[in-house]
Design a protein around this motif. Structure first.
Motif, mmCIF file in Angstrom:
data_model
loop_
_atom_site.group_PDB
_atom_site.id
_atom_site.type_symbol
_atom_site.label_atom_id
_atom_site.label_comp_id
_atom_site.label_asym_id
_atom_site.label_seq_id
_atom_site.Cartn_x
_atom_site.Cartn_y
_atom_site.Cartn_z
ATOM 1 N N TRP A 26 0.855 -1.177 0.000
ATOM 2 C CA TRP A 26 0.000 0.000 0.000
ATOM 3 C C TRP A 26 0.889 1.224 0.000
ATOM 4 C CZ3 TRP A 26 0.212 3.185 4.367
ATOM 5 C CH2 TRP A 26 0.751 2.626 5.514
ATOM 6 N N VAL A 27 0.344 2.290 -0.534
ATOM 7 C CA VAL A 27 1.100 3.528 -0.640
ATOM 8 C C VAL A 27 0.285 4.687 -0.097
ATOM 9 C CG1 VAL A 27 2.396 2.764 -2.664
ATOM 10 C CG2 VAL A 27 0.303 4.062 -2.966
ATOM 11 N N PHE A 48 3.486 15.851 -6.174
ATOM 12 C CA PHE A 48 3.087 14.858 -5.176
ATOM 13 C C PHE A 48 4.242 13.927 -4.858
ATOM 14 C CE2 PHE A 48 2.087 13.247 -9.349
ATOM 15 C CZ PHE A 48 2.550 11.948 -9.319
ATOM 16 N N THR A 49 4.092 13.217 -3.756
ATOM 17 C CA THR A 49 5.068 12.237 -3.307
ATOM 18 C C THR A 49 4.336 10.934 -3.042
ATOM 19 O OG1 THR A 49 6.333 13.992 -2.234
ATOM 20 C CG2 THR A 49 6.826 11.739 -1.557
ATOM 21 N N VAL A 50 4.931 9.820 -3.483
ATOM 22 C CA VAL A 50 4.355 8.500 -3.240
ATOM 23 C C VAL A 50 5.306 7.748 -2.322
ATOM 24 C CG1 VAL A 50 3.566 6.348 -4.294
ATOM 25 C CG2 VAL A 50 3.302 8.511 -5.533
ATOM 26 N N ARG A 51 4.754 7.260 -1.199
ATOM 27 C CA ARG A 51 5.568 6.530 -0.224
ATOM 28 C C ARG A 51 4.987 5.145 0.002
ATOM 29 N NH1 ARG A 51 9.170 9.845 2.260
ATOM 30 N NH2 ARG A 51 8.745 12.070 2.131
ATOM 31 N N GLN A 52 5.856 4.129 -0.073
ATOM 32 C CA GLN A 52 5.449 2.758 0.205
ATOM 33 C C GLN A 52 5.226 2.607 1.699
ATOM 34 O OE1 GLN A 52 8.883 0.767 -1.351
ATOM 35 N NE2 GLN A 52 7.947 0.469 -3.351
ATOM 36 N N HIS A 53 4.102 2.050 2.067
ATOM 37 C CA HIS A 53 3.740 1.843 3.464
ATOM 38 C C HIS A 53 3.845 3.137 4.277
ATOM 39 C CE1 HIS A 53 5.124 -2.262 2.165
ATOM 40 N NE2 HIS A 53 3.841 -2.391 2.352
ATOM 41 N N GLY A 54 3.665 4.266 3.573
ATOM 42 C CA GLY A 54 3.679 5.560 4.238
ATOM 43 C C GLY A 54 5.051 6.031 4.681
ATOM 44 N N GLN A 55 6.109 5.304 4.336
ATOM 45 C CA GLN A 55 7.443 5.613 4.847
ATOM 46 C C GLN A 55 8.471 5.867 3.740
ATOM 47 O OE1 GLN A 55 8.371 5.431 8.295
ATOM 48 N NE2 GLN A 55 6.223 5.192 8.820
ATOM 49 N N THR A 56 8.727 4.844 2.926
ATOM 50 C CA THR A 56 9.817 4.855 1.956
ATOM 51 C C THR A 56 9.351 5.407 0.615
ATOM 52 O OG1 THR A 56 10.607 2.840 3.016
ATOM 53 C CG2 THR A 56 11.584 3.408 0.904
#
Length: 81
Positions: A26-27, A48-56
Motif C-alpha cells: 500500500w502507498v 506529489f510524493t508516493v511513499r510505500q507503506h507511508g514511509q519509503t
C-alpha cells in the motif's frame, strides 16, 4: 503423542513458511500544495510524493492522471513527468 507432535510441527512449518495472505503493498500519496484556483483550459501543475507503506519513497513509478467527465463519459488521460 507422536501424531499430535507431528501435526503441531506441520502446522508450525506451514505457518512459518507460507506467505502471509494480506502481504499486499500500500502507498500514501501526498500532494505538495493544492492549487488555489483551477480553471478550464489552463495548465495545472500538481506535485506529489508516493511513499510505500507511508514511509519509503516509491521509485520507478510512471504516474498518470485519468479524469472522467460525468456528463459525457469522455475520459482524459495525462502522463506525469
Amino acid at each position: 503423542m507422536g501424531r499430535l507432535l507431528f501435526a503441531a510441527l506441520g502446522i508450525l512449518a506451514f505457518w512459518l513458511l507460507a506467505p502471509p495472505v494480506d502481504a499486499g503493498g500500500w502507498v500514501v500519496l501526498t500532494l505538495d500544495d493544492w492549487p488555489a484556483e483551477v480553471r478550464a483550459g489552463e495548465e495545472l501543475t500538481l506535485g506529489f510524493t508516493v511513499r510505500q507503506h507511508g514511509q519509503t519513497l516509491a521509485p520507478g513509478l510512471t504516474p498518470q492522471l485519468i479524469a472522467d467527465h460525468a456528463g459525457t463519459g469522455q475520459q482524459l488521460t495525462v502522463a506525469g513527468a
